[in-house]
Design a protein around this motif. Structure first.
Motif, PDB file in Angstrom:
ATOM      1  N   ILE A 111      -5.244  -6.818   3.072  1.00 49.85           N
ATOM      2  CA  ILE A 111      -6.255  -6.401   2.096  1.00 49.85           C
ATOM      3  C   ILE A 111      -6.007  -4.936   1.770  1.00 49.85           C
ATOM      4  O   ILE A 111      -5.806  -4.127   2.674  1.00 49.85           O
ATOM      5  CB  ILE A 111      -7.676  -6.592   2.685  1.00 49.85           C
ATOM      6  N   MET A 147      -7.254  -1.294   0.336  1.00 53.50           N
ATOM      7  CA  MET A 147      -8.554  -0.628   0.213  1.00 53.50           C
ATOM      8  C   MET A 147      -8.369   0.794  -0.314  1.00 53.50           C
ATOM      9  O   MET A 147      -7.459   1.517   0.086  1.00 53.50           O
ATOM     10  CB  MET A 147      -9.251  -0.602   1.572  1.00 53.50           C
ATOM     11  N   PHE A 169     -10.562   4.359  -0.764  1.00 53.56           N
ATOM     12  CA  PHE A 169     -11.752   4.988  -0.200  1.00 53.56           C
ATOM     13  C   PHE A 169     -12.282   6.082  -1.134  1.00 53.56           C
ATOM     14  O   PHE A 169     -11.538   6.635  -1.934  1.00 53.56           O
ATOM     15  CB  PHE A 169     -11.414   5.618   1.158  1.00 53.56           C
ATOM     16  N   ALA A 215      -8.323   9.547   1.175  1.00 57.47           N
ATOM     17  CA  ALA A 215      -7.680   9.154   2.444  1.00 57.47           C
ATOM     18  C   ALA A 215      -6.163   9.081   2.334  1.00 57.47           C
ATOM     19  O   ALA A 215      -5.532   8.259   2.994  1.00 57.47           O
ATOM     20  CB  ALA A 215      -8.240   7.826   2.946  1.00 57.47           C
ATOM     21  N   LEU A 216      -5.571   9.945   1.508  1.00 58.54           N
ATOM     22  CA  LEU A 216      -4.099  10.008   1.499  1.00 58.54           C
ATOM     23  C   LEU A 216      -3.662  10.719   2.772  1.00 58.54           C
ATOM     24  O   LEU A 216      -4.361  11.609   3.260  1.00 58.54           O
ATOM     25  CB  LEU A 216      -3.613  10.785   0.272  1.00 58.54           C
ATOM     26  N   PHE A 217      -2.493  10.334   3.293  1.00 62.49           N
ATOM     27  CA  PHE A 217      -2.006  10.968   4.517  1.00 62.49           C
ATOM     28  C   PHE A 217      -1.437  12.344   4.148  1.00 62.49           C
ATOM     29  O   PHE A 217      -0.454  12.421   3.416  1.00 62.49           O
ATOM     30  CB  PHE A 217      -0.953  10.091   5.183  1.00 62.49           C
ATOM     31  N   PRO A 218      -2.060  13.421   4.648  1.00 67.08           N
ATOM     32  CA  PRO A 218      -1.685  14.760   4.182  1.00 67.08           C
ATOM     33  C   PRO A 218      -0.253  15.148   4.528  1.00 67.08           C
ATOM     34  O   PRO A 218       0.328  15.997   3.857  1.00 67.08           O
ATOM     35  CB  PRO A 218      -2.667  15.700   4.892  1.00 67.08           C
ATOM     36  N   PHE A 266       3.989   3.584   2.466  1.00 72.40           N
ATOM     37  CA  PHE A 266       3.573   3.460   3.877  1.00 72.40           C
ATOM     38  C   PHE A 266       3.396   2.000   4.306  1.00 72.40           C
ATOM     39  O   PHE A 266       3.945   1.556   5.317  1.00 72.40           O
ATOM     40  CB  PHE A 266       2.271   4.243   4.082  1.00 72.40           C
ATOM     41  N   GLY A 267       2.648   1.259   3.519  1.00 72.21           N
ATOM     42  CA  GLY A 267       2.371  -0.142   3.865  1.00 72.21           C
ATOM     43  C   GLY A 267       3.634  -0.984   3.854  1.00 72.21           C
ATOM     44  O   GLY A 267       3.791  -1.908   4.666  1.00 72.21           O
ATOM     45  N   LYS A 271       6.697   0.110   4.489  1.00 72.70           N
ATOM     46  CA  LYS A 271       7.500   0.469   5.669  1.00 72.70           C
ATOM     47  C   LYS A 271       6.984  -0.283   6.895  1.00 72.70           C
ATOM     48  O   LYS A 271       7.760  -0.814   7.685  1.00 72.70           O
ATOM     49  CB  LYS A 271       7.402   1.987   5.885  1.00 72.70           C
ATOM     50  N   ILE A 272       5.658  -0.335   7.020  1.00 73.52           N
ATOM     51  CA  ILE A 272       5.058  -1.038   8.165  1.00 73.52           C
ATOM     52  C   ILE A 272       5.387  -2.526   8.097  1.00 73.52           C
ATOM     53  O   ILE A 272       5.636  -3.160   9.121  1.00 73.52           O
ATOM     54  CB  ILE A 272       3.536  -0.823   8.164  1.00 73.52           C
ATOM     55  N   TYR A 278       3.080  16.682  -2.375  1.00 73.22           N
ATOM     56  CA  TYR A 278       2.153  16.379  -1.283  1.00 73.22           C
ATOM     57  C   TYR A 278       0.748  16.200  -1.872  1.00 73.22           C
ATOM     58  O   TYR A 278       0.458  16.750  -2.947  1.00 73.22           O
ATOM     59  CB  TYR A 278       2.164  17.513  -0.251  1.00 73.22           C
ATOM     60  N   ARG A 306      -1.045   3.111  -3.497  1.00 74.35           N
ATOM     61  CA  ARG A 306      -0.729   2.846  -2.091  1.00 74.35           C
ATOM     62  C   ARG A 306      -1.359   1.528  -1.637  1.00 74.35           C
ATOM     63  O   ARG A 306      -0.738   0.747  -0.909  1.00 74.35           O
ATOM     64  CB  ARG A 306      -1.259   4.009  -1.235  1.00 74.35           C
ATOM     65  N   ALA A 307      -2.604   1.302  -2.084  1.00 77.15           N
ATOM     66  CA  ALA A 307      -3.283   0.061  -1.698  1.00 77.15           C
ATOM     67  C   ALA A 307      -2.629  -1.159  -2.348  1.00 77.15           C
ATOM     68  O   ALA A 307      -2.597  -2.239  -1.760  1.00 77.15           O
ATOM     69  CB  ALA A 307      -4.762   0.140  -2.090  1.00 77.15           C
ATOM     70  N   PRO A 339       1.700  -2.997  -1.178  1.00 79.05           N
ATOM     71  CA  PRO A 339       2.085  -4.155  -0.332  1.00 79.05           C
ATOM     72  C   PRO A 339       1.639  -5.504  -0.906  1.00 79.05           C
ATOM     73  O   PRO A 339       1.709  -6.506  -0.206  1.00 79.05           O
ATOM     74  CB  PRO A 339       1.359  -3.879   0.998  1.00 79.05           C
TER      75      PRO A 339
END
Lengths: 355, 260
Positions: free
Chosen positions: A77, A79, A81, A85-88, A98-99, A101-102, A130, A146-147, A150
């Motif tokens: 899912i 999401m 926010f 909530a971006l990774f600084p 990111f998703g 890669k995971i 950045y 980003r959401a 994936p």
């Protein structure tokens, strides 16, 4: 069967029951908004769908699969926010990827998908930046990319526009809706802003006290509210007391004047019922002689005039209380002066009878 | 007048702090009669015991840092995320090493882990080294905990964690790829403080009979003239280098720089 199925969801935190038996079916590709005041349980419902809260009672199914007790990272899912909530520590491209890669997607495919996503949100050249180098609106678009990267089964948007300024908010909500339509992704959007909910959604769920008060298309919710709460929460509302004359014939009197409503009234003869009027259905007649027989008109005095640009909001005092009405701005028709004696006219079919 | 008094107070402070250091530095350079030289430093550096004890303490410091990070970061993360009500208790627990003298702690260790106990760690050199590392981690806990706690307070921990989870990350990935990189500066400052504590620590190493740098400093102080001053200068330089590294780490963490 709905694509996303929420059945009899309940959630309690200690003795406090935040969500009380909530049912909702969302079709594949549908955009549904949960709208309600603070503390109505809308965010808790969203967090249960995401997997951050476990329902006390009830079940959540996505495409027939029961995900009620799956961990958030096992639900696929996406999401977004309120606080981005971006990774600084990661660049925009790394955030979007990111998703992937995971999930173990190859570097080449990740790069291609990230490029596609950045193009989709209109930031194709920002991959190396950045998060702190982006504006709030850009950060939220990256969070959306980003959401989506994936290819999640469901997209959840938790008040994603609340932290943005008004102009960006309006443009971004159109952009989010366009992207959602383009990808055909099933989406739940949580907001307390009725304008956002009404303008973006296929259907709106108006929530109050942990329950869904009404579920329907924006037009239906706005024009045919089923409960007093929905009528008062969605849009601006004028309320008037009326006395029932003929319940079956829909006849009432307001301030002694007869008014015929298009539908029967579920109240006894002589009872007092609440009537509601949207500001846009009330017409202002500066010349009371213009009112033809049979029209319902209340004498009024102009108490306040707010010039909002395209619309002028007028507040008028009547014997039945203060009534707000909206006039379209016209350069050849200046707003009525304060204290002017006018008549307010409206039709029986525009009246909402409050339950 | 007020301005003059302020400057005078600063001057007194500077003299009070730096004069002994200048004196010590000057003394460490006077090993050769009648002229300044680096003989004391050469003597220290050439001493095989110095090399062995310093190397041992550096290794122990590194292991302590790794151990401390592995214990403290997940603990603080979990407490902040899931058990915020335990924070006052954690504050209290992590302050205990400042209140309980190291000698009490080490005697406790020796009683608990001696060769006739259920876990005879002191029975082997490796076991004693492990015990020493744990002891160092306890001594550094107040500093490491506070550094990490402050670092985690500065980020939106819950939302970042949930964002990573919604993208498919499990707890270890969340910690390793999202949380740790974003509190790296805080972790580094905790690590440098740990390093400084471990390098000069005496009580634990002496009572557990390990060949660490602290006992060597004391031995040198009792048996040599100019070398202890040189060693003290070197230790000071090392501590200051650690502090400068904290500053540098803060300065060069590009993602935390704010837009102008």
């Amino acid at each position: 069967m709905a694509y996303l199925d929420l059945t009899a969801l309940q959630k309690s935190f200690g003795a406090n029951q935040v969500v009380k038996s909530f049912d909702l079916g969302v079709a594949k590709g549908e955009f549904v908004s949960l709208l309600g005041p603070s503390g109505c349980g809308k965010t808790t419902v969203l967090r249960m769908v995401a997997g951050f809260e476990t329902p006390t009672v009830g079940a959540i199914k996505i495409d027939g699969q029961d995900v009620t007790h799956l961990r958030p990272n096992q639900r696929n899912i996406g999401m977004v926010f309120q606080a981005y909530a971006l990774f600084p520590n990661l660049t925009v491209a790394q955030n979007v990827g990111f998703g992937l890669k995971i999930a173990g997607v190859s570097a080449a495919e990740t790069a291609a998908r990230v490029a596609d996503m950045l193009a989709l949100i209109g930031l194709p050249d920002m991959g190396a930046r950045y998060p702190f180098q982006l504006s709030g609106g850009q950060q939220q678009r990256v969070a959306l990319a980003r959401a989506l990267a994936p290819r999640p089964r469901v997209l959840l948007l938790d008040e994603p526009l609340s932290a943005l300024d008004a102009k960006i908010r309006v443009s971004l909500r159109a952009e989010i809706r366009d992207i959602q339509r383009k990808l055909g992704i099933t989406t739940i959007f949580v907001t307390h802003d009725q304008e956002e909910a009404l303008s973006m959604s296929d259907r709106v769920v108006v929530m109050n006290g942990g329950r869904a008060e009404q579920v329907g298309a924006p037009f239906e919710i706005y024009n045919h509210p089923k409960t007093r709460f929905v009528a008062q929460f969605v849009g601006t509302l004028n309320t008037l007391d009326a006395i029932v004359i003929d319940p079956a014939g829909g006849e009432v009197t307001v301030q002694g004047q007869p008014l015929r409503l298009p539908q029967p009234i579920a109240a006894l003869r002589g009872a007092t019922v609440g009537l509601a009027l949207r500001p846009e259905v009330v017409h202002l007649e500066a010349d009371t002689a213009q009112i033809s027989r049979g029209d319902f008109a209340l004498p009024a005095r102009i108490a306040a005039v707010q010039f909002l640009g395209a619309v002028i909001r007028v507040k008028a005092e009547t014997a039945a209380g203060e009534i707000s009405l909206d006039l379209f701005n016209r350069p050849d028709a200046p707003p009525p002066p304060l204290g002017a004696e006018v008549a307010l006219r409206f039709r029986g079919q525009d009246v909402i009878v409050l339950a | 007048m007020k301005r003059i008094l302020s400057w005078a107070a600063i001057a007194v402070g500077v003299v009070y702090f730096f004069l002994p250091l200048v004196g010590m530095l000057e003394f460490s350079l006077k090993m050769r009669r009648g002229e300044y030289s680096l003989d004391a430093y050469r003597s220290v550096m050439g001493d095989p015991q110095f090399q062995a004890t310093f190397g041992y303490s550096v290794l122990m410091a590194c292991l302590t840092i790794v151990f401390g990070v592995l214990v403290v970061v997940p603990t603080v993360f979990w407490v902040r995320l899931k058990l915020p009500r335990l924070r006052p208790f954690m504050e209290f627990i992590t302050l205990l090493p400042l209140v309980i003298p190291p000698i009490v702690i080490v005697f406790g260790y020796i009683r608990l882990f001696n060769t006739s106990s259920w876990l005879p760690l002191t029975g082997s050199a490796l076991g004693t080294d492990f015990l020493l590392m744990c002891g160092y981690a306890v001594l550094a806990l107040p500093y490491m905990y506070r550094a990490v706690d402050t670092g985690l307070a500065a980020i939106d921990l819950r939302t970042l964690t949930e964002a990573a989870q919604s993208l498919g990350a499990g707890w270890i990935t969340v910690l390793a790829r999202v949380i740790l990189p974003n509190v790296l500066v805080a972790v580094l400052s905790g690590a440098f403080l740990t390093f400084a504590i471990v390098i000069g620590e005496y009580v634990f190493a002496a009572l557990l009979d390990r060949p660490a740098f602290g006992p060597y400093l004391v031995w040198a102080g009792g048996n040599k003239a100019y070398e202890p001053a040189a060693l003290a200068v070197m230790t000071f330089a090392l501590t200051w280098a650690c502090m400068m590294l904290i500053q540098l780490a803060t300065k060069f963490s590009k993602h935390t720089r704010m837009p102008h």
